[in-house]
Every structure is written in C-alpha cells, then in structure tokens.
Write a protein that holds these residues in place. Structure first.
Motif, PDB file in Angstrom:
ATOM      1  N   UNK A  26       0.821  -1.203   0.000  1.00 19.25           N
ATOM      2  CA  UNK A  26       0.000   0.000   0.000  1.00 19.25           C
ATOM      3  C   UNK A  26       0.859   1.258   0.000  1.00 19.25           C
ATOM      4  N   UNK A  27       1.962   1.208   0.755  1.00 22.31           N
ATOM      5  CA  UNK A  27       2.865   2.363   0.798  1.00 22.31           C
ATOM      6  C   UNK A  27       3.474   2.636  -0.568  1.00 22.31           C
ATOM      7  N   UNK A  28       3.898   1.545  -1.231  1.00 23.29           N
ATOM      8  CA  UNK A  28       4.475   1.719  -2.570  1.00 23.29           C
ATOM      9  C   UNK A  28       3.429   2.250  -3.549  1.00 23.29           C
ATOM     10  N   UNK A  29       2.163   1.710  -3.406  1.00 26.45           N
ATOM     11  CA  UNK A  29       1.094   2.164  -4.297  1.00 26.45           C
ATOM     12  C   UNK A  29       0.783   3.642  -4.073  1.00 26.45           C
ATOM     13  N   UNK A  30       0.744   4.003  -2.744  1.00 21.57           N
ATOM     14  CA  UNK A  30       0.481   5.402  -2.429  1.00 21.57           C
ATOM     15  C   UNK A  30       1.591   6.310  -2.966  1.00 21.57           C
ATOM     16  N   UNK A  31       2.837   5.809  -2.801  1.00 16.64           N
ATOM     17  CA  UNK A  31       3.967   6.592  -3.322  1.00 16.64           C
ATOM     18  C   UNK A  31       3.857   6.765  -4.836  1.00 16.64           C
ATOM     19  N   UNK A  32       3.443   5.656  -5.503  1.00 15.60           N
ATOM     20  CA  UNK A  32       3.280   5.717  -6.958  1.00 15.60           C
ATOM     21  C   UNK A  32       2.165   6.685  -7.337  1.00 15.60           C
ATOM     22  N   UNK A  33       1.043   6.615  -6.544  1.00 19.03           N
ATOM     23  CA  UNK A  33      -0.062   7.525  -6.828  1.00 19.03           C
ATOM     24  C   UNK A  33       0.356   8.973  -6.631  1.00 19.03           C
ATOM     25  N   UNK A  34       1.101   9.214  -5.528  1.00 25.35           N
ATOM     26  CA  UNK A  34       1.583  10.569  -5.275  1.00 25.35           C
ATOM     27  C   UNK A  34       2.477  11.035  -6.423  1.00 25.35           C
ATOM     28  N   UNK A  35       3.328  10.121  -6.892  1.00 27.91           N
ATOM     29  CA  UNK A  35       4.208  10.469  -8.018  1.00 27.91           C
ATOM     30  C   UNK A  35       3.423  10.765  -9.285  1.00 27.91           C
ATOM     31  N   UNK A  36       2.386   9.918  -9.544  1.00 28.52           N
ATOM     32  CA  UNK A  36       1.565  10.145 -10.728  1.00 28.52           C
ATOM     33  C   UNK A  36       0.791  11.453 -10.622  1.00 28.52           C
ATOM     34  N   UNK A  40       1.104  14.415 -13.070  1.00 27.60           N
ATOM     35  CA  UNK A  40      -0.078  14.960 -13.717  1.00 27.60           C
ATOM     36  C   UNK A  40      -0.181  16.468 -13.503  1.00 27.60           C
ATOM     37  N   UNK A  41       0.154  16.908 -12.275  1.00 30.01           N
ATOM     38  CA  UNK A  41       0.155  18.334 -11.994  1.00 30.01           C
ATOM     39  C   UNK A  41       1.197  19.056 -12.844  1.00 30.01           C
ATOM     40  N   UNK A  42       2.364  18.410 -12.989  1.00 30.22           N
ATOM     41  CA  UNK A  42       3.407  18.992 -13.850  1.00 30.22           C
ATOM     42  C   UNK A  42       2.927  19.108 -15.285  1.00 30.22           C
ATOM     43  N   UNK A  43       2.203  18.050 -15.750  1.00 35.28           N
ATOM     44  CA  UNK A  43       1.676  18.098 -17.116  1.00 35.28           C
ATOM     45  C   UNK A  43       0.641  19.200 -17.262  1.00 35.28           C
ATOM     46  N   UNK A  47       0.946  22.208 -19.697  1.00 32.94           N
ATOM     47  CA  UNK A  47      -0.096  22.507 -20.672  1.00 32.94           C
ATOM     48  C   UNK A  47      -0.554  23.956 -20.550  1.00 32.94           C
ATOM     49  N   UNK A  48      -0.686  24.438 -19.296  1.00 36.25           N
ATOM     50  CA  UNK A  48      -1.070  25.827 -19.081  1.00 36.25           C
ATOM     51  C   UNK A  48      -0.017  26.778 -19.642  1.00 36.25           C
ATOM     52  N   UNK A  49       1.265  26.436 -19.396  1.00 36.07           N
ATOM     53  CA  UNK A  49       2.342  27.278 -19.920  1.00 36.07           C
ATOM     54  C   UNK A  49       2.362  27.280 -21.446  1.00 36.07           C
ATOM     55  N   UNK A  50       2.113  26.069 -22.035  1.00 36.63           N
ATOM     56  CA  UNK A  50       2.090  25.980 -23.496  1.00 36.63           C
ATOM     57  C   UNK A  50       0.920  26.783 -24.062  1.00 36.63           C
TER      58      UNK A  50
END
Length: 243
Positions: A26-36, A40-43, A47-50
């Motif tokens: 669960x910790x790894x999944x949560x870490x993966x979700x946080x990373x995603x 996604x926020x970076x994307x 996208x906003x900058x583009x």
C-alpha cells in the motif's frame, strides 16, 4: 498447551508478515499515486504554460501580419508615387519651357490637363472644332506637335468610347483626324507611335483615318484622302497627381 500457544504464535507471526507485506504494498502504491499525481500536476502546469505561450505567439503573429500588411501598403504607395514622379518628369522634359500657367493657378492648384483639354485615363485630349477652313491630316498633326501632343492613338474600346465628346458638324461625312495612316506603305496601317492596326475593307478608301461622330464606337473609323480638310483631335500625356 505449549503446542497450542506455538500455533497461535505462528499464526500471529504469519498475520504480522502479511500485514507488513500489505502495508508495504500500500505504501508503494500510495507513493506511486503521489508520483503520478505530481507528474499529472506537472503536465497540467506545462499545458497551461504551453497554452499561454500559444496565445502569445498568436498575438505576435497577428501583430506581425498587421505590420506586414501596413508595410506592403506603404511600399505600394511609395511605388505609385515613384511611378507618378517618373511619369511627370518624362512629360515635363518634353518642353523647353514648361507652361506652368496652363496647368496651375495662382493659388498653386494644378490640373492634370491644360484648360480646354479633356482628361481620360492617363491622357489629355483636345477636340478642335474650329470654323472652316479646317486642316488636312498633316496640318492637323503639325498643330498637335506645336502643343507638345500628337494625333491620338486609340488602343482600347474604353478609349474609343471616351472620344464620344466629338460632335457632328457640317455634314455626316466630316469627322476628326486621328493618328492612323498607311501613307508610309499602302495597306499597312500604323498609328503615329508605330503600333499596327487592322482596318476592314469597308473602312478603307484613302490613306488617313477619320473618326465620325454619332457612329457606333469601334465602327466609326473611315479612311479618306489625307488632303481633305477636317477637324481633329490632339492627345498628350496627363500629369498624374497624388491620390
């Protein structure tokens, strides 16, 4: 009792191991979700900058297009002014002494043609309607040359129609001399500027051409003897002023 306790202890250990494994997963999944989510926020930020950059580029493109159209219009205007000045210089250089008073009034208002001349497109026309005696074709041309002009060259239907200012006089056989003749070579009809013209058999009957008033345009030329006396038309360049 000890065996039962051992079994319970074993089960507890198994449950702890399972809990640790599940917790780790669960910790790894949560870490993966946080990373995603972060990716996604970076994307979304990218996208906003583009999108912002695209709006800026579109605005710049619009500004550049507007500037290019303005520059093209200015270039066209400068080109027209240059052509106008060259045209006027060529016209003025025909004169040994340019007759300013014939074109310009005392308040520096200048016309394209002399007083009494008719402006049509880029030429001025003088329709001479003196009382008799009139002039032969050669005498008419000499008169026009004294005015820094020549007998007219009619190069288009519009120009022919523009000569409708002529009026019938004396009788229906008298007309106005124009600059078309085959005096140099019989049957070879040339304008005074050297360009060629075809005449139908019904129009020929002499070596110099008249335009006859009240006849249909493009059907009002007739060739007659050059020594017959008629009125005439003179043509000269027009001065072209700014728009």
């Amino acid at each position: 009792p000890f065996r039962g306790a051992a079994v319970c202890l074993g089960l507890l250990c198994a449950l702890l191991v399972s809990a640790i494994i599940v917790s780790t997963a669960l910790s790894e999944h949560n870490t993966k979700l946080v990373g995603e989510l972060a990716a996604n926020q970076d994307l979304m930020n990218l996208n906003s900058n583009l999108s912002t950059a695209n709006h800026i580029l579109q605005s710049d493109y619009t500004n550049v297009s507007t500037t290019n159209r303005r520059l093209a219009a200015e270039k066209e205007h400068v080109s027209r002014e240059r052509d106008r000045l060259n045209w006027n210089l060529q016209f003025i250089f025909q004169f040994d002494d340019f007759p300013v008073k014939k074109y310009c009034s005392q308040n520096i208002v200048c016309n394209s043609c002399q007083d009494g001349w008719i402006l049509f497109q880029t030429s001025c026309y003088l329709i001479v309607q003196y009382d008799p005696p009139w002039k032969t074709w050669t005498e008419s041309q000499q008169y026009c040359k004294q005015e820094n002009a020549d007998l007219p060259v009619i190069g288009s239907r519009a120009e022919q129609v523009g000569h409708c200012h002529t009026k019938e006089y004396y009788d229906k056989y008298h007309g106005y001399w124009i600059g078309l003749t085959d005096k140099a070579e019989d049957g070879k009809w040339l304008w005074v500027n050297g360009s060629h013209q075809n005449l139908t058999d019904g129009q020929t009957g002499g070596d110099c051409v008249l335009t006859i008033p009240n006849n249909a345009p493009l059907a009002n030329w007739i060739a007659v003897r050059c020594d017959i006396q008629n009125s005439w038309i003179c043509e000269s360049r027009a001065l072209i002023w700014s728009d």
